[in-house]
Design a protein around this motif. Structure first.
Motif, PDB file in Angstrom:
ATOM      1  N   VAL A 181      -5.754   9.656   1.169  1.00  0.00           N
ATOM      2  CA  VAL A 181      -6.317   8.705   0.136  1.00  0.00           C
ATOM      3  C   VAL A 181      -5.118   7.353   0.428  1.00  0.00           C
ATOM      4  O   VAL A 181      -3.928   7.731   0.075  1.00  0.00           O
ATOM      5  CB  VAL A 181      -6.393   9.130  -1.139  1.00  0.00           C
ATOM      6  CG1 VAL A 181      -6.636   7.882  -2.246  1.00  0.00           C
ATOM      7  CG2 VAL A 181      -7.547  10.193  -1.321  1.00  0.00           C
ATOM      8  N   SER A 239       0.692  -1.252  -0.154  1.00  0.00           N
ATOM      9  CA  SER A 239      -0.001  -0.034   0.134  1.00  0.00           C
ATOM     10  C   SER A 239       0.709   1.179   0.076  1.00  0.00           C
ATOM     11  O   SER A 239       1.914   1.123   0.392  1.00  0.00           O
ATOM     12  CB  SER A 239      -0.928   0.175   1.163  1.00  0.00           C
ATOM     13  OG  SER A 239       0.054   0.184   2.288  1.00  0.00           O
ATOM     14  N   SER A 265      -1.156  10.394  -3.770  1.00  0.00           N
ATOM     15  CA  SER A 265      -0.534   9.323  -3.207  1.00  0.00           C
ATOM     16  C   SER A 265       0.435   9.035  -3.977  1.00  0.00           C
ATOM     17  O   SER A 265       0.192   8.783  -5.067  1.00  0.00           O
ATOM     18  CB  SER A 265      -1.786   8.151  -2.942  1.00  0.00           C
ATOM     19  OG  SER A 265      -2.517   8.822  -2.052  1.00  0.00           O
ATOM     20  N   LEU A 318      -4.493   7.116 -12.029  1.00  0.00           N
ATOM     21  CA  LEU A 318      -3.731   5.987 -11.397  1.00  0.00           C
ATOM     22  C   LEU A 318      -2.483   6.056 -12.087  1.00  0.00           C
ATOM     23  O   LEU A 318      -2.643   5.460 -13.560  1.00  0.00           O
ATOM     24  CB  LEU A 318      -4.486   4.745 -11.175  1.00  0.00           C
ATOM     25  CG  LEU A 318      -3.457   3.798 -10.488  1.00  0.00           C
ATOM     26  CD1 LEU A 318      -2.992   4.164  -8.950  1.00  0.00           C
ATOM     27  CD2 LEU A 318      -4.276   2.406 -10.476  1.00  0.00           C
ATOM     28  N   THR A 360     -14.869   8.593  -9.221  1.00  0.00           N
ATOM     29  CA  THR A 360     -15.420   8.437  -7.973  1.00  0.00           C
ATOM     30  C   THR A 360     -16.772   8.848  -7.696  1.00  0.00           C
ATOM     31  O   THR A 360     -17.285  10.022  -8.390  1.00  0.00           O
ATOM     32  CB  THR A 360     -14.445   8.954  -6.883  1.00  0.00           C
ATOM     33  OG1 THR A 360     -14.290  10.275  -7.128  1.00  0.00           O
ATOM     34  CG2 THR A 360     -13.191   8.288  -7.273  1.00  0.00           C
ATOM     35  N   CYS A 367      -1.180   7.983  -7.342  1.00  0.00           N
ATOM     36  CA  CYS A 367      -2.624   8.131  -7.443  1.00  0.00           C
ATOM     37  C   CYS A 367      -3.119   9.602  -7.350  1.00  0.00           C
ATOM     38  O   CYS A 367      -2.538  10.253  -6.248  1.00  0.00           O
ATOM     39  CB  CYS A 367      -3.404   7.088  -6.561  1.00  0.00           C
ATOM     40  SG  CYS A 367      -5.165   7.399  -6.609  1.00  0.00           S
ATOM     41  N   ASN A 400      -9.831  11.785 -12.578  1.00  0.00           N
ATOM     42  CA  ASN A 400      -8.932  11.153 -11.458  1.00  0.00           C
ATOM     43  C   ASN A 400      -7.863   9.993 -12.035  1.00  0.00           C
ATOM     44  O   ASN A 400      -8.386   9.276 -13.215  1.00  0.00           O
ATOM     45  CB  ASN A 400      -9.513  10.307 -10.220  1.00  0.00           C
ATOM     46  CG  ASN A 400     -10.699  11.153  -9.866  1.00  0.00           C
ATOM     47  OD1 ASN A 400     -10.244  12.189  -9.141  1.00  0.00           O
ATOM     48  ND2 ASN A 400     -11.864  10.916  -9.883  1.00  0.00           N
ATOM     49  N   ILE A 424      -8.598   2.055  -4.010  1.00  0.00           N
ATOM     50  CA  ILE A 424      -8.550   3.388  -3.763  1.00  0.00           C
ATOM     51  C   ILE A 424      -9.656   3.916  -2.584  1.00  0.00           C
ATOM     52  O   ILE A 424     -10.695   3.671  -2.723  1.00  0.00           O
ATOM     53  CB  ILE A 424      -8.532   4.279  -4.739  1.00  0.00           C
ATOM     54  CG1 ILE A 424      -7.760   3.884  -5.818  1.00  0.00           C
ATOM     55  CG2 ILE A 424      -8.149   5.711  -4.450  1.00  0.00           C
ATOM     56  CD1 ILE A 424      -7.749   4.602  -7.127  1.00  0.00           C
ATOM     57  N   TRP A 429      -6.457  12.032  -6.617  1.00  0.00           N
ATOM     58  CA  TRP A 429      -7.750  12.270  -6.678  1.00  0.00           C
ATOM     59  C   TRP A 429      -8.263  13.877  -6.700  1.00  0.00           C
ATOM     60  O   TRP A 429      -7.641  14.556  -6.124  1.00  0.00           O
ATOM     61  CB  TRP A 429      -8.305  11.717  -5.362  1.00  0.00           C
ATOM     62  CG  TRP A 429      -9.850  11.603  -5.006  1.00  0.00           C
ATOM     63  CD1 TRP A 429     -10.700  11.381  -6.052  1.00  0.00           C
ATOM     64  CD2 TRP A 429     -10.588  12.070  -3.977  1.00  0.00           C
ATOM     65  NE1 TRP A 429     -11.924  11.321  -5.503  1.00  0.00           N
ATOM     66  CE2 TRP A 429     -12.135  11.939  -4.177  1.00  0.00           C
ATOM     67  CE3 TRP A 429     -10.288  12.510  -2.616  1.00  0.00           C
ATOM     68  CZ2 TRP A 429     -12.862  12.242  -3.328  1.00  0.00           C
ATOM     69  CZ3 TRP A 429     -11.238  12.912  -1.920  1.00  0.00           C
ATOM     70  CH2 TRP A 429     -12.602  12.830  -2.134  1.00  0.00           C
ATOM     71  N   VAL A 473      -4.052   4.009  -1.157  1.00  0.00           N
ATOM     72  CA  VAL A 473      -4.097   2.715  -2.297  1.00  0.00           C
ATOM     73  C   VAL A 473      -3.442   1.567  -1.996  1.00  0.00           C
ATOM     74  O   VAL A 473      -2.259   1.308  -1.553  1.00  0.00           O
ATOM     75  CB  VAL A 473      -3.416   3.240  -3.548  1.00  0.00           C
ATOM     76  CG1 VAL A 473      -3.350   2.488  -4.761  1.00  0.00           C
ATOM     77  CG2 VAL A 473      -3.832   4.622  -3.758  1.00  0.00           C
ATOM     78  N   THR A 529       0.291   6.070   0.489  1.00  0.00           N
ATOM     79  CA  THR A 529      -0.840   6.889   0.948  1.00  0.00           C
ATOM     80  C   THR A 529      -0.375   8.282   0.814  1.00  0.00           C
ATOM     81  O   THR A 529       0.665   8.510   0.320  1.00  0.00           O
ATOM     82  CB  THR A 529      -1.206   6.717   2.417  1.00  0.00           C
ATOM     83  OG1 THR A 529      -2.197   7.360   2.952  1.00  0.00           O
ATOM     84  CG2 THR A 529       0.235   6.868   3.312  1.00  0.00           C
TER      85      THR A 529
END
Length: 219
Positions: free
Chosen positions: A111, A100, A212, A148, A159, A194, A146, A131, A196, A113, A102
């Motif tokens: 957020v 993970s 993130s 990734l 989202t 990532c 958004n 996410i 957002w 991931v 963050t």
């Protein structure tokens, strides 16, 4: 002379009488010669004997026993040759990997991931990304644009609306994405990020994008 004739007649009469007695005795008691009293031969009944059907066994030979069980000799075992299949090497076992990364903000909003490999070979891995929004009370509409990014590849996602009315820490899944990445001998390392598109204010802080960042390492 006359007396002599009388005497001779008496002797003859006695002889005749004696002869008659003898004849009568033979006729009356002499049944052993198979004749009846009237001189007729008696027929002796013939008794027929049934022929002996028992098979004769020669001297010194034992008759076969019909009750002897049949020969149950076990037949010889047949050996089946084992098939010599060519040996094939099993594919290398690549265990699942997860991790993970963050965001880093000064406010209690972020957020995360989370990622894990769904399948993995020597040349490729399929990775699932979840996410997750970490927040307290928040209200925000649906967001698009958004992104990734994994290595040099970028994936766009949207989202839904988020509305948390209680002042408690909450985790809200924003999106789940599945991507494939190339590997070399079952291994690979990728920079990941990532973004957002928040475009709002939280705890008095104006935020455009929550980013993130991390590294995906598959070994």
């Amino acid at each position: 002379m006359k007396s002599q004739k009388i005497m001779l007649a008496l002797i003859v009469a006695c002889l005749v009488l004696l002869l008659a007695v003898l004849v009568y005795g033979v006729v009356a008691f002499g049944g052993s010669d198979g004749t009846s009293a009237d001189g007729t031969a008696e027929s002796t009944p013939t008794v027929s004997t049934a022929p002996d059907t028992t098979p004769s066994v020669p001297d010194g030979t034992t008759a076969p026993d019909d009750t002897t069980a049949a020969d149950t000799t076990t037949p010889p075992e047949t050996t089946i040759p084992e098939s010599s299949a060519p040996e094939t090497s099993a594919p290398a076992d690549y265990p699942p990997v997860s991790g993970s990364f963050t965001s880093a903000l000064e406010v209690k909003l972020g957020v995360d991931v989370d990622w894990q490999t769904l399948s993995r070979t020597a040349d490729e891995a399929e990775i699932e990304f979840t996410i997750v929004l970490n927040s307290y009370m928040i209200g925000i509409g649906a967001r698009s644009n958004n992104y990734l990014k994994i290595g040099e590849e970028s994936y766009r996602f949207s989202t839904p609306k988020v509305n948390i009315t209680e002042l408690v820490k909450s985790e809200t899944v924003l999106a789940v994405l599945t991507v494939k990445v190339p590997l070399t001998n079952g291994e690979g390392t990728f920079d990941a990020s990532c973004s957002w598109n928040y475009k709002g204010t939280y705890s008095g802080v104006k935020i455009d994008n929550i980013i993130s960042e991390g590294v995906i390492e598959i070994k």
